[in-house]
Design a protein around this motif. Structure first.
Motif, short mmCIF file in Angstrom:
data_model
loop_
_atom_site.label_atom_id
_atom_site.label_comp_id
_atom_site.label_asym_id
_atom_site.label_seq_id
_atom_site.Cartn_x
_atom_site.Cartn_y
_atom_site.Cartn_z
N ILE A 207 -44.06 -47.79 52.53
CA ILE A 207 -43.53 -47.63 53.88
C ILE A 207 -42.02 -47.46 53.87
CG2 ILE A 207 -43.20 -48.83 56.10
CD1 ILE A 207 -45.97 -50.10 55.65
N VAL A 208 -41.31 -48.34 53.19
CA VAL A 208 -39.85 -48.37 53.25
C VAL A 208 -39.21 -47.42 52.24
CG1 VAL A 208 -37.84 -49.86 52.99
CG2 VAL A 208 -39.87 -50.70 54.16
N GLY A 209 -39.74 -47.38 51.06
CA GLY A 209 -39.16 -46.56 50.01
C GLY A 209 -38.95 -47.39 48.77
N SER A 210 -38.57 -46.74 47.70
CA SER A 210 -38.42 -47.44 46.42
C SER A 210 -37.02 -47.23 45.87
CB SER A 210 -39.47 -46.96 45.43
OG SER A 210 -39.24 -45.59 45.16
N PHE A 211 -36.00 -47.53 46.69
CA PHE A 211 -34.63 -47.29 46.20
C PHE A 211 -34.31 -48.10 44.96
CE2 PHE A 211 -30.20 -48.82 46.37
CZ PHE A 211 -29.65 -47.74 45.74
N PRO A 212 -34.38 -49.42 45.00
CA PRO A 212 -34.20 -50.11 43.71
C PRO A 212 -35.55 -50.20 42.99
CG PRO A 212 -34.13 -51.72 45.47
CD PRO A 212 -34.34 -50.38 46.11
N PHE A 213 -35.87 -49.12 42.27
CA PHE A 213 -37.20 -49.02 41.67
C PHE A 213 -37.43 -50.10 40.62
CE2 PHE A 213 -40.54 -46.89 39.11
CZ PHE A 213 -41.46 -46.75 40.12
N ASN A 214 -36.36 -50.54 39.93
CA ASN A 214 -36.52 -51.62 38.95
C ASN A 214 -37.00 -52.90 39.60
OD1 ASN A 214 -35.71 -49.94 36.95
ND2 ASN A 214 -33.70 -50.86 36.64
#
Length: 147
Positions: free
Chosen positions: A82-89
């Motif tokens: 839904i929100v996104g995966s900006f800090p994927f780590n």
């Protein structure tokens, strides 16, 4: 066309077939099969519930912990979608932490279960100490992955 319990019966294909049975006989037989399938499913769930009620309380607590860990991982995946995966780590660390903890808890459940013949000589305190130590190593690796 006749619909009963998510199954669709077409009279056209049955009537055109070279079988000696009538279309209604085939439809009735299919409805009886679906009714017995529902009865079989109900009997299966009833037998699973009665068998699980005989499970010791400590194993039920471990099962609840595993369900909680998997549910937390699913919430994180939905949140990422839904929100996104900006800090994927951090997303990977959170999901791997939940999944790793669930796997370790399943291993603990296998070791603590009295009916398991392979770990019969292993005391439950030793199994729990292994679980805690492996969780410590897992989370140290995950913290290291975060940077």
């Amino acid at each position: 066309m006749f619909t009963k319990s998510h199954k669709t019966f077409r009279f056209d294909s049955i009537v055109k077939s070279k079988h000696t049975e009538t279309a209604i006989t085939v439809c009735v037989r299919e409805m009886v099969k679906s009714a017995t399938t529902k009865d079989d499913a109900h009997a299966l769930f009833h037998s699973l519930r009665s068998a699980y009620s005989a499970t010791p309380t400590n194993l039920k607590i471990i099962d609840l912990y595993v369900v909680f860990a998997v549910f937390t991982a699913l919430i994180q995946v939905v949140y990422m979608a839904i929100v996104g995966s900006f800090p994927f780590n951090s997303f990977l660390s959170g999901v791997l932490s939940c999944v790793g903890t669930a796997v370790l808890a399943v291993c603990l459940r296998i070791q603590v279960n009295k009916e398991n013949k392979e770990f019969k000589d292993l005391p439950p305190e030793r199994a729990f100490a292994d679980f805690v130590l492996c969780n410590l190593v897992l989370h140290l690796v995950i913290i290291n992955f975060l940077g």
